[in-house]
Design an enzyme around this catalytic site. Structure first.
Site, PDB file in Angstrom:
ATOM      1  N   ALA A  32       0.765  -1.063  -0.035  1.00  0.00           N
ATOM      2  CA  ALA A  32       0.033  -0.045  -0.019  1.00  0.00           C
ATOM      3  C   ALA A  32       0.928   1.121   0.128  1.00  0.00           C
ATOM      4  CB  ALA A  32      -0.881   0.111   1.074  1.00  0.00           C
ATOM      5  N   GLY A  33       2.020   1.146   0.682  1.00  0.00           N
ATOM      6  CA  GLY A  33       2.994   2.478   0.774  1.00  0.00           C
ATOM      7  C   GLY A  33       3.504   2.585  -0.642  1.00  0.00           C
ATOM      8  N   LYS A  34       3.914   1.576  -1.147  1.00  0.00           N
ATOM      9  CA  LYS A  34       4.639   2.059  -2.484  1.00  0.00           C
ATOM     10  C   LYS A  34       3.347   2.357  -3.464  1.00  0.00           C
ATOM     11  CE  LYS A  34       7.791  -0.850  -3.611  1.00  0.00           C
ATOM     12  NZ  LYS A  34       8.420  -2.395  -4.246  1.00  0.00           N
ATOM     13  N   ASP A  38      11.141  -2.427  -8.711  1.00  0.00           N
ATOM     14  CA  ASP A  38      11.761  -3.165  -7.762  1.00  0.00           C
ATOM     15  C   ASP A  38      12.855  -2.294  -7.010  1.00  0.00           C
ATOM     16  OD1 ASP A  38      12.036  -6.006  -6.785  1.00  0.00           O
ATOM     17  OD2 ASP A  38      14.021  -5.972  -7.478  1.00  0.00           O
ATOM     18  N   GLY A  75       8.883   0.594   5.107  1.00  0.00           N
ATOM     19  CA  GLY A  75      10.174  -0.325   4.577  1.00  0.00           C
ATOM     20  C   GLY A  75      11.365   0.100   5.434  1.00  0.00           C
ATOM     21  N   TYR A  76      12.611   0.522   5.062  1.00  0.00           N
ATOM     22  CA  TYR A  76      13.671   1.044   5.439  1.00  0.00           C
ATOM     23  C   TYR A  76      13.819   2.300   5.693  1.00  0.00           C
ATOM     24  CZ  TYR A  76      15.683  -3.951   4.837  1.00  0.00           C
ATOM     25  OH  TYR A  76      15.951  -5.274   4.699  1.00  0.00           O
TER      26      TYR A  76
END
EC number: 3.6.1.66
Length: 209
Positions: A17-19, A75, A167-168
């Protein structure tokens, strides 16, 4: 590459969802109708590639074929200098819980902790420079495709800071800034991120005359 997107519906080949939110925001000025692979119920293909390019193309082609629509796949990952570029293409894998680490799913705090643990083992003076890479791949149902690559340099920091990224992001301080990606407002991150770099190249080819 001469083929261009023009007001088409575009599948964003992700279940993240964030991407999806970040990519949709970057595409919004160009009138592209975005729908995610998750919303369409498309399966996630196994990412068997050994490079970001291979995995991005794999996901884009799978989504384009399944939906019979153009598809855009991303990616991306973090590479740490002192860890010989790891986790790199295996960035998401480092967040996967093992059977003894709780319920199945991705634990990004755990993933960031793995990086920190390895850097700590190397000593207090270890180089903490790192970079985020992003590869965007567009594929059409007939098999045509194009690839755009982006990168942003920075430093790995600990403990993680901020709540606006994913993520990071909470452990990454981009070069020239004091805040992590997760502390920066989304619009500020969008201007400097690895994904923004790749999108600038996509836009130059797909949307500008």
């Amino acid at each position: 590459m001469t083929r261009k997107l023009a007001g088409e519906r575009l599948v964003i080949a992700t279940h993240n969802a964030g991407k999806l939110k970040e990519i949709s925001a970057l595409l919004a000025p160009y009138g592209i109708d975005c729908v995610s692979a998750g919303e369409l119920g498309l399966p996630e293909p196994e990412e068997t590639g050994t490079t970001f390019v291979e995995n991005a193309l794999l996901k884009a082609h799978a989504a384009a074929k399944a939906a019979n629509l153009p598809a855009l796949a991303d990616d991306s990952g973090m590479s740490v200098t002192a860890l010989a570029g790891r986790p790199g293409v295996y960035t998401a894998d480092w967040a996967e819980r093992q059977w003894f680490e709780g319920e199945p799913g991705r634990d990004w705090f755990m993933a960031m902790g793995k990086v920190e643990g390895l850097l700590t083992q190397l000593g207090p003076d270890t180089d903490r420079s790192c970079w985020f890479s992003c590869v965007l791949a567009i594929a059409w149902p007939d098999g045509e495709s194009a690839v755009y690559e982006g990168r942003v340099e920075g430093q790995f920091t600990w403990p993680p800071r901020g709540t606006m990224g994913f993520g990071y992001d909470p452990a990454f301080v981009p070069a020239g800034h004091d805040e992590t990606f997760a502390e920066l407002p989304p619009e500020a991150k969008h201007r400097i991120s690895h994904r923004a770099d790749a999108f600038a190249k996509l836009v130059a080819e797909q949307f500008q005359q």
